[in-house]
Scaffold this active site. Sequence first.
Site, PDB file in Angstrom:
ATOM      1  N   HIS A  63       0.860  -1.186   0.000  1.00  0.00           N
ATOM      2  CA  HIS A  63       0.000   0.000   0.000  1.00  0.00           C
ATOM      3  C   HIS A  63       0.892   1.229   0.000  1.00  0.00           C
ATOM      4  O   HIS A  63       2.109   1.122   0.172  1.00  0.00           O
ATOM      5  CB  HIS A  63      -0.969  -0.014   1.183  1.00  0.00           C
ATOM      6  N   HIS A  65       1.260   3.887   1.965  1.00  0.00           N
ATOM      7  CA  HIS A  65       1.720   4.639   3.141  1.00  0.00           C
ATOM      8  C   HIS A  65       3.240   4.797   3.046  1.00  0.00           C
ATOM      9  O   HIS A  65       3.952   3.866   2.642  1.00  0.00           O
ATOM     10  CB  HIS A  65       1.353   3.903   4.436  1.00  0.00           C
ATOM     11  N   ASP A  67       5.795   4.762   4.963  1.00  0.00           N
ATOM     12  CA  ASP A  67       6.787   3.849   5.557  1.00  0.00           C
ATOM     13  C   ASP A  67       7.059   2.630   4.664  1.00  0.00           C
ATOM     14  O   ASP A  67       8.079   1.969   4.819  1.00  0.00           O
ATOM     15  CB  ASP A  67       6.397   3.418   6.996  1.00  0.00           C
ATOM     16  N   HIS A  68       6.170   2.370   3.707  1.00  0.00           N
ATOM     17  CA  HIS A  68       6.343   1.201   2.828  1.00  0.00           C
ATOM     18  C   HIS A  68       6.902   1.535   1.447  1.00  0.00           C
ATOM     19  O   HIS A  68       7.238   0.634   0.687  1.00  0.00           O
ATOM     20  CB  HIS A  68       5.011   0.454   2.681  1.00  0.00           C
ATOM     21  N   HIS A 139      -6.816  -2.643   6.037  1.00  0.00           N
ATOM     22  CA  HIS A 139      -5.947  -1.681   6.726  1.00  0.00           C
ATOM     23  C   HIS A 139      -6.778  -0.437   7.057  1.00  0.00           C
ATOM     24  O   HIS A 139      -7.826  -0.548   7.662  1.00  0.00           O
ATOM     25  CB  HIS A 139      -4.746  -1.401   5.826  1.00  0.00           C
ATOM     26  N   ASP A 169       0.240  -4.226   5.910  1.00  0.00           N
ATOM     27  CA  ASP A 169      -0.424  -3.752   7.127  1.00  0.00           C
ATOM     28  C   ASP A 169      -1.881  -4.210   7.097  1.00  0.00           C
ATOM     29  O   ASP A 169      -2.580  -3.984   6.115  1.00  0.00           O
ATOM     30  CB  ASP A 169      -0.398  -2.214   7.184  1.00  0.00           C
ATOM     31  N   HIS A 227       6.672  -5.787  11.195  1.00  0.00           N
ATOM     32  CA  HIS A 227       6.081  -4.438  11.358  1.00  0.00           C
ATOM     33  C   HIS A 227       5.859  -4.192  12.847  1.00  0.00           C
ATOM     34  O   HIS A 227       4.738  -4.150  13.344  1.00  0.00           O
ATOM     35  CB  HIS A 227       4.765  -4.359  10.547  1.00  0.00           C
TER      36      HIS A 227
HETATM   37 ZN   LIG Z   1       3.183   0.416   7.877  1.00  0.00          ZN
HETATM   38 ZN   LIG Z   2       0.050   1.400   6.542  1.00  0.00          ZN
END
Ligand SMILES: [Zn+2]
Ligand SMILES: [Zn+2]
Length: 261
Positions: A63, A65, A67-68, A139, A169, A227
């Site tokens: 996805h 976001h 952080d990914h 998520h 996530d 995670h």
């Molecule tokens: Zn994440």
């Molecule tokens: Zn996420």
Amino acid sequence: MSEAWILFLGTAAGTPSKKRGLPSILLQYRGKYILLDIGEGSQRSLIKNGIGVNRIDHILISHLHGDHIFGLPGIIQTMSMEGRERKLSIISPEGIEKILNAASQITSYQLEFPIEIIKPEGEISLEQYISVYPFKTCHTNIESFGYIIKAFGTGKEKKERFSLAYTGDTAPCEELIEKIKGADVLIHDSTFDSSMVEKAIAFGHSTSSIAAKVAKMAGVKSLILFHISNRYNDKSEMILDNALKIFKNTFLAEDGMKFYI
Ligand SMILES: [Zn+2]
Ligand SMILES: [Zn+2]
């Protein structure tokens, strides 16, 4: 080189720490290299583990976001600067192209090799012996996917060698259990410990106990908790202990950990 292994490049949730980098996992099978998510710092982690960035052929994004995915523009620039000509394929929810275009225009670097963006749907054949099956996860309100990666043997009958399931996530959701049934290895969101179940679900995440229950219900062989929130940096055994009570064959991902399949 062993036939198949997983290397954890970054295992944190949301923000990095001294101990954990942002989410990214490398799968190697028969000399093919596939990244699952690409958090900021992933390329450094590859290099530190002795793997050149241009060995990567495919990147699967769960996805969008930050952080990914914030490692993606950086690794693409390095690939270009190292003279890559070979195609890179990226499986991702919609929007990744915009991010890549903006990054290359604004920072004015020239993309020297082709990138193929693939929608996460149906069966995607990545290599002769590797297929990917995306599935929806639960998520936040952002579109999010998990992936089953199936690796096959070289014989004529194309016998399945192993299957790896990655949730990205996710909060617990029933559809997911159906999809990952019988996987050899499950890498599951494990952001919080079992005392924080309400917070986990409210934020679209899971606790390690939830991950263990999912592993049990889906009948997978091994579970790897992934995670991990920074709040557990000094007490990550707690996360593992919660899960071990429910599912015996559980491991806690650490940066640099290699798992042979
Ligand atoms: Zn994440
Ligand atoms: Zn996420």
